[in-house]
Design a protein around this motif. Structure first.
Motif, PDB file in Angstrom:
ATOM      1  N   MET A   2       0.834  -1.205   0.000  1.00  0.00           N
ATOM      2  CA  MET A   2       0.000   0.000   0.000  1.00  0.00           C
ATOM      3  C   MET A   2       0.868   1.253   0.000  1.00  0.00           C
ATOM      4  N   ALA A   3       0.466   2.226  -0.777  1.00  0.00           N
ATOM      5  CA  ALA A   3       1.206   3.485  -0.874  1.00  0.00           C
ATOM      6  C   ALA A   3       0.939   4.360   0.342  1.00  0.00           C
ATOM      7  N   HIS A   4       1.915   5.166   0.651  1.00  0.00           N
ATOM      8  CA  HIS A   4       1.812   6.177   1.702  1.00  0.00           C
ATOM      9  C   HIS A   4       2.111   7.518   1.040  1.00  0.00           C
ATOM     10  N   PHE A   5       1.293   8.508   1.323  1.00  0.00           N
ATOM     11  CA  PHE A   5       1.420   9.816   0.690  1.00  0.00           C
ATOM     12  C   PHE A   5       1.817  10.883   1.700  1.00  0.00           C
ATOM     13  N   VAL A   6       2.709  11.755   1.289  1.00  0.00           N
ATOM     14  CA  VAL A   6       2.997  12.998   2.001  1.00  0.00           C
ATOM     15  C   VAL A   6       2.464  14.088   1.084  1.00  0.00           C
ATOM     16  N   TYR A   7       1.756  15.064   1.648  1.00  0.00           N
ATOM     17  CA  TYR A   7       1.085  16.034   0.795  1.00  0.00           C
ATOM     18  C   TYR A   7       1.078  17.426   1.422  1.00  0.00           C
ATOM     19  N   ILE A   8       0.854  18.415   0.554  1.00  0.00           N
ATOM     20  CA  ILE A   8       0.659  19.794   0.991  1.00  0.00           C
ATOM     21  C   ILE A   8      -0.612  20.313   0.325  1.00  0.00           C
ATOM     22  N   MET A   9      -1.455  20.914   1.148  1.00  0.00           N
ATOM     23  CA  MET A   9      -2.662  21.561   0.648  1.00  0.00           C
ATOM     24  C   MET A   9      -2.526  23.050   0.910  1.00  0.00           C
ATOM     25  N   GLY A  15      -0.798  31.236  -0.069  1.00  0.00           N
ATOM     26  CA  GLY A  15      -1.714  31.407   1.058  1.00  0.00           C
ATOM     27  C   GLY A  15      -1.368  30.440   2.191  1.00  0.00           C
ATOM     28  N   ALA A  16      -2.353  30.150   3.003  1.00  0.00           N
ATOM     29  CA  ALA A  16      -2.183  29.216   4.107  1.00  0.00           C
ATOM     30  C   ALA A  16      -1.919  27.815   3.554  1.00  0.00           C
ATOM     31  N   ILE A  17      -1.038  27.064   4.223  1.00  0.00           N
ATOM     32  CA  ILE A  17      -0.716  25.711   3.763  1.00  0.00           C
ATOM     33  C   ILE A  17      -0.800  24.723   4.925  1.00  0.00           C
ATOM     34  N   TYR A  18      -0.957  23.468   4.559  1.00  0.00           N
ATOM     35  CA  TYR A  18      -1.037  22.375   5.519  1.00  0.00           C
ATOM     36  C   TYR A  18      -0.256  21.198   4.954  1.00  0.00           C
ATOM     37  N   THR A  19       0.592  20.600   5.774  1.00  0.00           N
ATOM     38  CA  THR A  19       1.362  19.422   5.378  1.00  0.00           C
ATOM     39  C   THR A  19       0.833  18.224   6.147  1.00  0.00           C
ATOM     40  N   GLY A  20       0.635  17.101   5.451  1.00  0.00           N
ATOM     41  CA  GLY A  20       0.132  15.908   6.104  1.00  0.00           C
ATOM     42  C   GLY A  20       0.638  14.639   5.452  1.00  0.00           C
ATOM     43  N   ARG A  21       0.163  13.514   6.002  1.00  0.00           N
ATOM     44  CA  ARG A  21       0.556  12.189   5.519  1.00  0.00           C
ATOM     45  C   ARG A  21      -0.645  11.275   5.682  1.00  0.00           C
ATOM     46  N   THR A  22      -0.844  10.391   4.706  1.00  0.00           N
ATOM     47  CA  THR A  22      -1.991   9.485   4.743  1.00  0.00           C
ATOM     48  C   THR A  22      -1.754   8.293   3.837  1.00  0.00           C
TER      49      THR A  22
END
Length: 95
Positions: A2-9, A15-22
């Motif tokens: 299964m893949a694991h993702f690191v992402y930025i929204m 503008g405002a940013i959020y970094t996460g993993r899922t």
């Protein structure tokens, strides 16, 4: 495997940013857009602007923690390298 993702929204370019993993990026993006995260809801962070795929949990966890520790300018540079127009990348997420 299964893949694991690191992402930025982001809310908008620079503008405002959020970094996460899922493990399920599409589901997580929808959760952000539905207001299920206080921070992303408060700052209207609803556009997926950067992500990368990892094969292992530990690798993705280390990468997420590393990026979260970066200066804001470094995160913006990371986004700009692959997505200079801050386009939403949701359609590019592998299924």
């Amino acid at each position: 495997m299964m893949a694991h993702f690191v992402y930025i929204m982001a809310s908008r370019p620079n503008g405002a940013i959020y970094t996460g993993r899922t493990r399920d990026l599409l589901k997580r993006v929808e959760a952000h857009r539905a207001g299920m995260s206080t921070h992303t809801s408060k700052y209207q962070i609803n556009k997926l602007v950067w992500f990368e795929v990892h094969d292992e949990f530990e690798t993705s966890l280390r990468r997420e923690r590393s990026i979260k520790g970066w200066q804001r300018a470094w995160k913006i540079d990371l986004i700009m390298q692959s997505n200079p127009h801050w386009q939403d990348l949701t359609a590019d997420v592998p299924h």
